[in-house]
Design a protein around this motif. Structure first.
Motif, PDB file in Angstrom:
ATOM      1  N   SER A   1      46.565  23.926  15.274  1.00  0.00           N
ATOM      2  CA  SER A   1      48.084  23.695  15.476  1.00  0.00           C
ATOM      3  C   SER A   1      48.528  24.921  16.194  1.00  0.00           C
ATOM      4  O   SER A   1      47.974  25.965  16.029  1.00  0.00           O
ATOM      5  CB  SER A   1      48.831  23.170  14.488  1.00  0.00           C
ATOM      6  N   ALA A   2      49.869  24.823  16.639  1.00  0.00           N
ATOM      7  CA  ALA A   2      50.568  25.866  17.126  1.00  0.00           C
ATOM      8  C   ALA A   2      50.770  26.999  16.027  1.00  0.00           C
ATOM      9  O   ALA A   2      50.805  28.184  16.505  1.00  0.00           O
ATOM     10  CB  ALA A   2      51.931  25.468  17.927  1.00  0.00           C
ATOM     11  N   ILE A   3      51.185  26.670  14.981  1.00  0.00           N
ATOM     12  CA  ILE A   3      51.338  27.817  13.775  1.00  0.00           C
ATOM     13  C   ILE A   3      50.119  28.237  13.203  1.00  0.00           C
ATOM     14  O   ILE A   3      50.134  29.081  12.395  1.00  0.00           O
ATOM     15  CB  ILE A   3      52.437  27.036  12.708  1.00  0.00           C
ATOM     16  N   GLY A   4      49.168  27.897  13.536  1.00  0.00           N
ATOM     17  CA  GLY A   4      47.822  28.083  12.900  1.00  0.00           C
ATOM     18  C   GLY A   4      46.750  27.106  12.608  1.00  0.00           C
ATOM     19  O   GLY A   4      46.918  26.072  13.231  1.00  0.00           O
ATOM     20  N   THR A   5      45.988  27.265  11.658  1.00  0.00           N
ATOM     21  CA  THR A   5      44.909  26.148  11.489  1.00  0.00           C
ATOM     22  C   THR A   5      45.219  25.493   9.884  1.00  0.00           C
ATOM     23  O   THR A   5      45.442  26.093   9.295  1.00  0.00           O
ATOM     24  CB  THR A   5      43.546  26.717  11.292  1.00  0.00           C
ATOM     25  N   LEU A   6      45.489  23.927  10.403  1.00  0.00           N
ATOM     26  CA  LEU A   6      45.880  23.407   9.141  1.00  0.00           C
ATOM     27  C   LEU A   6      44.553  22.908   8.281  1.00  0.00           C
ATOM     28  O   LEU A   6      43.662  22.488   8.913  1.00  0.00           O
ATOM     29  CB  LEU A   6      46.512  22.110   9.584  1.00  0.00           C
ATOM     30  N   VAL A   7      44.600  22.942   6.895  1.00  0.00           N
ATOM     31  CA  VAL A   7      43.326  22.564   6.079  1.00  0.00           C
ATOM     32  C   VAL A   7      43.694  21.442   5.483  1.00  0.00           C
ATOM     33  O   VAL A   7      44.618  21.337   4.585  1.00  0.00           O
ATOM     34  CB  VAL A   7      43.072  23.735   5.302  1.00  0.00           C
ATOM     35  N   ASP A   8      42.873  20.365   5.425  1.00  0.00           N
ATOM     36  CA  ASP A   8      42.881  19.079   4.693  1.00  0.00           C
ATOM     37  C   ASP A   8      41.650  19.025   3.828  1.00  0.00           C
ATOM     38  O   ASP A   8      40.567  19.041   4.372  1.00  0.00           O
ATOM     39  CB  ASP A   8      43.123  18.003   5.506  1.00  0.00           C
TER      40      ASP A   8
END
Lengths: 101, 491, 474
Positions: free
Chosen positions: C131-138
């Motif tokens: 995403s724009a703010i960085g990488t999202l971790v699920d």
């Protein structure tokens, strides 16, 4: 005594990369020296004669009857999962952009 | 009268009998810490609100006629690497400066089940990596027997808490001697149980195949009381052992050492050990002989490989266990980074380089080396072989004797900052405690004298797997016939 | 392929069908809001320890036995180290030099098999979204139990890879280990491919292919790569050791990373998990749970029911299909009819409704009942379809469906008589023709009555009623 492997700049840099530890110039000589000293001393294991007395290992084992039964439990709330994370958004952990090495 | 010089055994009895209240005990502890911890810096934090509430609840239950547990109202300090629900637990590291445990470690929850009160967290070497408590990111803990003396480590804060009468029992963890050695240096008793006897769930790992939760107290009797409460299989820990029989009753079964064969391994009773320490150990052997023990000279040739084997295995496991501190899921993350601009490799590297202290970084690099491609066969694999060889030698030796004896530490407490820059010298200092760690056998340290300048000296006893009770029995008999453990620092 | 022999090896990950994760009690679910299926163990929280899941070991054992693997009495979990934000501990718990099983084989064509190198158990990683703010971790998927099956490089043709995966999927499904759905990610495949000159016995430089999300995609990607490498070698070039990602929409693979520097995973035996020791009794118990495998089942169906090769293949494609078939037959259904309805009607109908046989509104006994009603002519071919459709949309018995739909056969002459009269009044010319002996003209009248009754008139009663009425009128 077998010759201890030299801890040279390339090896040190490789270890830093594997361990994700930066090695600024001013620390390299000191770290290399310390590692070299330890590695040289620990190389003594290379020449020791460890003929195994018997196959009777002291290591624990685990058998199927000791394993966990497959039962799902209610997991902690997402707020608890993320509670200690330095950065979160949209119920996810946030990290810097992943760049393939 | 202050309740503090009482042992845990006496304290819990007095509370159950209604002679004193848990609230009085909690207040005494907090007051004692407030007045002297400024000098020794044993605690990172006291759980003031928690223990005050716990004490009040215990007193209410007592008043309501409830029979309280075996550790009724006993204040217990715990090392900064054992999780306590909703408390900050940092393992002595900047990396975990804001980390809060969502649950209480099994080994501590079991004490609370017996109505103990958790008093606070004690200072330690960062992630347990040190023998002086100096690698803590937070403060320098001092030995109560001398201002500039180290307390030993890594459970230095726990040893000092007991030594300075801030609580009767403090919990530590012992990977290569981290309970026994600070106990020796601070003039108190410390037990490392058989590996797996006390569950590790909730203990922040250093080296999983060696980590043991242990305890520090003034007497073997208190250690037995603790061990019976903390032992037993935990389904959450696949390496925990089946619940063993209790040991406390064994302590009453003997009043001398008749028929007990005590082995004195040459490899651990000679080279590299200070004269005064050796003399105190020999005096102990003589005393035990007077009490009826037979002294057996024995050999443990692989003991010379113990330090290399220990440091290679421990650091390889540590490099692995500490890989989780990447600044993503928990803990500290390096400042000045903008996750929309940096790469994750940069963030992780910066976080680890700033979050870990220099000794931890050195050990991670050593462990990474020992387990890396091209070197693991010569280092990690050889270390495992050395460990097995040593285990076999212990087994063979225990056919000739019931327990083994040697000094706990080659020297009494050194000055702060003494050997800081020479890692090999520091590691060799652990030569007497790491063999029992590698073998996974129970071992304890009890006071056995002091140097001419008044620094405590400890003697170590080791027993075969699962013989923790036998070990405590020997120590109890010795303490019943000696006064070394009664000596107190002047604070 | 002229001039070169293609050498292919496959690495297949199969998600083990457990309720909880491999080392934690967090539930396994394909869906779920981010990080709502995450236990402390799954994020490797400081202080936690893994607790191995018995069912995962049992299922992996069954998978290995089903492909003829040899279960190792002593196996060990190992830590595979690498830093990646979807891997919370900085290592994956897997197996290294002491895997759960060794050996086995999978058929890849007539008289051709591919040997299996090993099967080991490991945990899955989490999922990253950029995403724009960085990488999202699920981390919902982190820690889910997988079996990795590694083949020997015995495959010589992309079509054989296709066959391998079809057979493997069939067997694993049969053994009740996994649903092996490549689109949902419960089966994943990476492929290694290299070329060597015909007659050579030295393998060429291999390329690893990733992002292969269906069995057909595996074949297409391998075919493309075979062409690419052939062209490269034929042109005097050299194949580079690399990992390439498959982009199915454009039918091309693209380089993801070079393999020049093989990663150093620093495998260590996991000190939190003592080695796993199983005995022959455990293995025998798992073998008993597998039951019949597809080939055995096909042979038996052919023998017992005299069904065609095509029929038995369709029935044995999945354990559940065969089980359903057998239950219906046991409830009295004719084998051939049950097979036809099941394969041609029920399965397609369930697929369009996103149901499967477990959740089928038509139970095997209901199907048997429907076929019996058809056989005793309560239902006609036409009304049986209507009953079938009705059963699919509501959970009732066929008899109830007939009543609901008003599809009961009308065999009462008194009920049919007015309709017969109407029909004769509407088509007097047909009635006349019948009276004049043109017998086929009666079909028009029958058709009329059938329309009025929506096909429910009993054909025999109707026939005689029409004839007597026409005879009486004239």
């Amino acid at each position: 005594m077998p010759n201890p492997p030299p801890i040279d700049d390339a090896l040190l840099a490789h270890l830093g990369e594997l361990a994700r530890i930066s090695l600024p110039k001013q620390r390299q000589a000191e770290l290399r020296g310390k590692l070299q000293q330890l590695v040289a001393a620990f190389s003594s294991l290379g020449e020791a004669d460890f003929d195994m007395c018997d196959g009777d290992s002291a290591r624990q084992i685990i058998t199927p009857d000791e394993l966990r039964e497959d039962r799902a439990e209610t997991p902690p709330d997402v707020s608890e999962v993320l509670a200690n994370s330095p950065q979160t958004a949209a119920d996810c952990f946030v990290v810097a952009r992943v760049v393939e090495p | 009268m202050s309740t503090l010089p009482l042992t845990a055994t006496a304290l819990s009895q007095a509370i159950r009998q209604g002679d004193i209240t848990a609230s009085d005990v909690a207040k005494d502890c907090l007051a004692r810490i407030a007045s002297i911890d400024g000098k020794v810096s044993a605690f990172c934090e006291t759980f003031t609100q928690r223990i005050t509430e716990q004490a009040a609840a215990l007193d209410n239950r007592k008043q309501a006629g409830e029979v309280l547990g075996a550790l009724a109202g006993v204040p217990i300090a715990s090392k900064d690497n054992l999780l306590v629900a909703n408390q900050t637990i940092s393992a002595g590291s900047r990396m975990l400066s804001t980390f809060r445990g969502p649950f209480t470690a099994t080994s501590l929850a079991r004490l609370e089940d017996q109505d103990a009160m958790l008093l606070g967290r004690t200072n330690m070497d960062e992630f347990g990596m040190g023998s002086t408590t100096e690698t803590s990111a937070w403060q320098k803990t001092r030995n109560p027997f001398g201002d500039n003396l180290v307390p030993g480590g890594s459970s230095g804060g726990s040893a000092v808490a007991v030594s300075a009468d801030m609580c009767p029992i403090a919990i530590g963890s012992d990977t290569g001697g981290s309970v026994r050695q600070p106990a020796a240096l601070c003039g108190v008793s410390g037990l490392k149980p058989t590996y797996g006897r006390v569950p590790r769930y909730g203990l922040i790992a250093y080296a999983s195949s060696l980590d043991c939760v242990g305890a520090i107290a003034r007497t073997a009797e208190d250690l037995a009381l603790w061990l019976d409460c903390a032992s037993g299989q935990d389904p959450a820990d696949a390496t925990s052992l089946p619940t063993p029989p209790t040991v406390a009753q064994l302590l009453q079964e003997r009043s001398d050492l008749k028929g007990v064969r005590i082995g004195v391994p040459r490899a651990l009773n000679g080279e590299g050990i200070d004269e005064e320490v050796l003399a105190a150990t020999q005096a102990t052997t003589a005393h035990m002989q007077e009490l009826g023990a037979t002294i057996v000279e024995c050999d443990l040739p692989s003991a010379k490989h113990a330090v290399p084997a220990y440091y290679l295995l421990a650091t390889a496991e540590a490099a692995s266990n500490l890989a989780r501190y990447d600044g993503v899921h928990y803990g500290w993350r390096a400042a000045n980074n903008d996750s929309s601009r940096q790469s994750s490799i940069e963030t992780t590297t910066q976080t680890r380089s700033e979050g870990f202290g220099s000794e931890v970084q050195l050990r991670i690099l050593l462990g990474t080396f020992a387990s890396s491609y091209g070197y693991s066969a010569q280092f990690y694999d050889r270390a495992r072989m050395a460990r097995r060889a040593l285990q076999h030698e212990f087994q063979a030796t225990f056919k000739q004797c019931d327990a083994l004896l040697c000094p706990t530490s080659p020297t009494a407490a050194p000055q702060l900052g003494d050997s800081e820059d020479d890692p090999l010298a520091r590691y060799l200092w652990d030569a007497l405690t790491v063999p029992a760690s590698l073998a996974g056998i129970p071992a304890l340290s009890i006071p056995c004298g002091n140097t001419n300048d008044g620094r405590p000296i400890g003697v170590q006893l080791m027993a075969p797997h699962h013989q923790d009770g036998r070990l405590l029995q020997l120590a109890h008999v010795f303490q019943a016939h000696s006064e070394h453990h009664l000596r107190r620092p002047q604070l | 392929m002229t001039g070169y022999t293609t050498v292919i090896g496959l690495e297949v990950h199969v998600q083990l069908g457990t309720e909880s994760k491999l080392f934690s009690p967090a539930p396994v679910a394909a869906l779920g809001a981010p990080n709502t299926r995450v236990h402390h163990v799954d994020i490797g929280l400081p202080g936690v320890l893994p607790r191995p899941n018995l069912r995962a070991i049992e299922l992996a054992t069954r998978a290995a036995l089903a492909i003829g693997g040899e279960i190792q009495l002593y196996s060990e979990f190992a830590r595979k180290h690498y830093f990646y934000p979807d891997l919370p501990k900085g290592y994956q718990i897997s197996q290294f030099d002491l895997p759960l099983a060794l050996g086995g084989s999978v058929p890849i064509g007539t008289n051709r098999t591919c040997r299996i190198h090993r099967l080991h158990v490991e945990e899955d990683a989490g999922k990253l979204t950029h995403s724009a703010i960085g990488t999202l971790v699920d981390l919902n998927r982190a820690g889910v139990a997988l079996a990795e099956i590694v083949s020997e490089p015995d495959i010589r043709d992309p079509r054989e890879a296709h066959t391998f995966l079809r057979h493997l999927r069939e067997v694993i499904r049969f053994a009740g280990v996994s649903d092996c759905d490549m689109e949902l990610g419960s089966m994943r495949c990476d492929a290694n491919i290299s070329l060597m000159p015909v007659g050579s016995d030295t393998f060429g430089t291999k390329v690893e292919l990733k992002n292969l999300n269906s069995i057909k995609m595996v074949q297409r990607a391998l075919e493309y790569e075979e062409r690419r490498q052939t062209a490269m070698l034929a042109g005097g070039g050299k194949v580079i050791s690399e990992t390439r990602g498959w982009h199915d929409e454009i039918g091309e693979s693209r380089s993801m990373r070079s393999k020049e520097n093989a990663p150093d995973y620093r495998y260590l035996p996991d000190p939190d998990l003592p080695p796993l020791v199983v005995d022959e009794a455990f293995i025998a118990a798992q073998r008993a749970q597998i039951g019949e495998l597809p080939q055995q089942r096909r042979d038996r169906y052919q023998e017992a029911y005299g069904l065609s090769g095509q029929d038995v293949t369709a029935l044995a494609q999945d354990r559940k299909v065969g089980d359903y078939f057998e239950t219906a037959v046991a409830a009295g259904a004719d084998a051939k009819a049950a097979c036809n309805w099941l394969i041609e009607d029920l399965l397609p109908a369930l697929r369009t409704r996103h149901l499967d046989l477990d959740t089928s509104p038509i139970t095997p006994s209901a199907l048997a009942e429907l076929l019996a009603l058809l056989a005793d002519k309560t239902l006609t071919q036409k009304t049986s379809r209507l009953v079938f459709e009705h059963l699919l949309s509501s959970v009732v018995s066929p008899k109830q469906a007939i009543a609901d739909l008003g599809l009961g056969r009308i065999a009462d002459p008194a009920e049919l008589q007015p309709l017969v009269n109407e029909a004769i009044a509407e088509k007097p010319e047909a009635a006349r023709a019948v009276a004049e002996g043109k017998d086929r003209a009666i079909d028009a009248l029958k058709g009329l009555v059938m329309r009025k009754t929506r096909g429910r008139a009993d054909p025999e009663v109707l026939d005689s009623l029409l004839r007597t009425t026409i005879a009486g009128n004239s």
